[in-house]
Write a protein that holds these residues in place. Sequence first.
Motif, PDB file in Angstrom:
ATOM      1  N   LYS A 132      -9.293  17.727  -7.517  1.00 58.52           N
ATOM      2  CA  LYS A 132      -8.193  17.069  -8.233  1.00 58.52           C
ATOM      3  C   LYS A 132      -6.865  17.243  -7.495  1.00 58.52           C
ATOM      4  N   LEU A 133      -6.697  18.405  -6.827  1.00 55.95           N
ATOM      5  CA  LEU A 133      -5.386  18.737  -6.261  1.00 55.95           C
ATOM      6  C   LEU A 133      -5.253  18.434  -4.775  1.00 55.95           C
ATOM      7  N   TYR A 134      -6.378  18.466  -4.030  1.00 57.66           N
ATOM      8  CA  TYR A 134      -6.293  18.331  -2.571  1.00 57.66           C
ATOM      9  C   TYR A 134      -7.327  17.314  -2.091  1.00 57.66           C
ATOM     10  N   ALA A 135      -6.869  16.318  -1.317  1.00 56.60           N
ATOM     11  CA  ALA A 135      -7.776  15.286  -0.797  1.00 56.60           C
ATOM     12  C   ALA A 135      -8.893  15.927   0.036  1.00 56.60           C
ATOM     13  N   GLU A 136      -8.545  17.008   0.784  1.00 54.13           N
ATOM     14  CA  GLU A 136      -9.537  17.606   1.689  1.00 54.13           C
ATOM     15  C   GLU A 136     -10.460  18.591   0.978  1.00 54.13           C
ATOM     16  N   GLY A 137     -10.241  18.844  -0.317  1.00 54.91           N
ATOM     17  CA  GLY A 137     -11.139  19.728  -1.065  1.00 54.91           C
ATOM     18  C   GLY A 137     -10.949  21.195  -0.705  1.00 54.91           C
ATOM     19  N   ILE A 138     -12.070  21.958  -0.676  1.00 58.78           N
ATOM     20  CA  ILE A 138     -11.993  23.408  -0.457  1.00 58.78           C
ATOM     21  C   ILE A 138     -12.003  23.721   1.038  1.00 58.78           C
ATOM     22  N   THR A 139     -10.873  24.149   1.577  1.00 57.73           N
ATOM     23  CA  THR A 139     -10.778  24.544   2.996  1.00 57.73           C
ATOM     24  C   THR A 139      -9.951  25.816   3.075  1.00 57.73           C
ATOM     25  N   SER A 140      -9.911  26.433   4.268  1.00 56.23           N
ATOM     26  CA  SER A 140      -9.089  27.635   4.426  1.00 56.23           C
ATOM     27  C   SER A 140      -7.629  27.305   4.122  1.00 56.23           C
ATOM     28  N   THR A 141      -7.193  26.110   4.530  1.00 56.89           N
ATOM     29  CA  THR A 141      -5.790  25.729   4.328  1.00 56.89           C
ATOM     30  C   THR A 141      -5.470  25.561   2.850  1.00 56.89           C
ATOM     31  N   THR A 142      -6.384  24.938   2.100  1.00 57.77           N
ATOM     32  CA  THR A 142      -6.061  24.699   0.683  1.00 57.77           C
ATOM     33  C   THR A 142      -6.189  25.998  -0.130  1.00 57.77           C
ATOM     34  N   ILE A 143      -7.125  26.874   0.250  1.00 58.32           N
ATOM     35  CA  ILE A 143      -7.225  28.182  -0.441  1.00 58.32           C
ATOM     36  C   ILE A 143      -5.919  28.960  -0.216  1.00 58.32           C
ATOM     37  N   ALA A 144      -5.488  29.022   1.051  1.00 59.19           N
ATOM     38  CA  ALA A 144      -4.263  29.776   1.365  1.00 59.19           C
ATOM     39  C   ALA A 144      -3.050  29.131   0.692  1.00 59.19           C
ATOM     40  N   HIS A 145      -3.018  27.809   0.645  1.00 66.13           N
ATOM     41  CA  HIS A 145      -1.889  27.130   0.016  1.00 66.13           C
ATOM     42  C   HIS A 145      -1.790  27.474  -1.470  1.00 66.13           C
ATOM     43  N   ALA A 146      -2.944  27.442  -2.155  1.00 68.62           N
ATOM     44  CA  ALA A 146      -2.920  27.723  -3.604  1.00 68.62           C
ATOM     45  C   ALA A 146      -2.499  29.176  -3.866  1.00 68.62           C
ATOM     46  N   ILE A 147      -3.060  30.123  -3.093  1.00 62.76           N
ATOM     47  CA  ILE A 147      -2.710  31.539  -3.314  1.00 62.76           C
ATOM     48  C   ILE A 147      -1.224  31.767  -3.015  1.00 62.76           C
TER      49      ILE A 147
END
Length: 302
Positions: A132-147
């Motif tokens: 819902k939040l990131y076009a690329e889904g679950i990646t190292s970048t999106t995990i780090a961004h959310a945290i």
Amino acid sequence: MQVPVVSRNALAPIPNPPEVDADVRALGERLFHEPRLSRDGTVACASCHHLHLAGGDSRTHAIGIDGQVMPLNTPTVFNAALHHAQFHDGRVSTLEKQVAGPLHSPLEMDSSWDVAIAALKDDPSYVASFGKLYAEGITSTTIAHAIASFERTLLTPDSRFDRYLLGDNTALDERERAGYKLFLRRGCSSCHQGAAIGGNLFQRFGVMEDYYADRAAHAPASPGRIAVTGRDEDRHVYKVPSLRNVAVTGPYLHDGSVESLSNVVALMGHYQLGLQLSTDEIELITAFLTTLTGSYRGVELK
Ligand code: HEC
Ligand code: HEC
């Protein structure tokens, strides 16, 4: 227009937290508490950074995966967003880059991005939230961004000292005000400055006298910034820590080697400023430091 003159070493109130998308923040908070990011599903960021223990663990040394004891003290995550660099030696510049550190450390979570991503992809609720939040889904970048986005909201405004700076003269009593004056006049604020009252400089521990030579039996847990820069003049140079919430985040120093706040104040006077502070001066400065305890979600840290 007249520009207000703010001295370089002035202390400032904690700013308001930035606007962070509520869903990103909630995902980051969930990930911060997620043990499945670790190799065996037992260690989360919050296993060491307990939000109800002022963002640390109240221990001398951090304890990671398989009960391993680290040589370092766990710093608080509260107000880390205000630091110019992360870790005691400033080896990463952003909160996003910091996340990979504990994730890969064999003493902390002993994991990898592949392990963490696979664990999250196994859980449909994470797949849905990231989708819902990131076009690329679950990646190292999106995990780090959310945290990191969650961590940016971990500011602790509304300490008595902030209220004082914002104009409430009754927020500090007479001794605390005297301690504040000493903190400025004796030169503590030449290093501990700004909104975080620290966190924006690298400085040697042992400016006036060699702290580690005086404590030959006590090798430092870390050589400091020399590990990052390779320059000999950076030995025993550390990030000047923030003194926000310092009364509730002991034990002190990067290696947790000092239990009592007033003892650290005495050490700082001696080794950083070449001063023999009197017992009364140490008490006054320590009293001032206790006014730096702020609140998270309206509750004072403890
Ligand atoms: C095993 C305990 C442990 C775990 C698990 C852990 N940390 Fe830490 N954290 C520490 C210690 C110890 C340090 C200090 C390390 C250093 O300075 O080199 C630290 C440093 C930090 C800092 C820098 C603070 C500062 O003042 O420089 C941040 C931010 C942080 N951790 C966030 C996290 C996040 C996010 C996670 C999860 C991905 C995490 N930590 C997992 C113990 C832990
Ligand atoms: C020359 C720079 C400098 C000056 C001046 C200085 N400090 Fe520090 N301070 C540091 C550094 C660097 C550390 C971190 C040392 C370490 O972790 O080993 C530190 C650590 C501390 C800590 C421990 C914080 C924690 O969370 O572990 C306290 C408390 C403190 N200083 C208070 C003071 C007081 C009070 C004064 C004035 C009497 C003062 N400092 C003067 C650089 C300075």
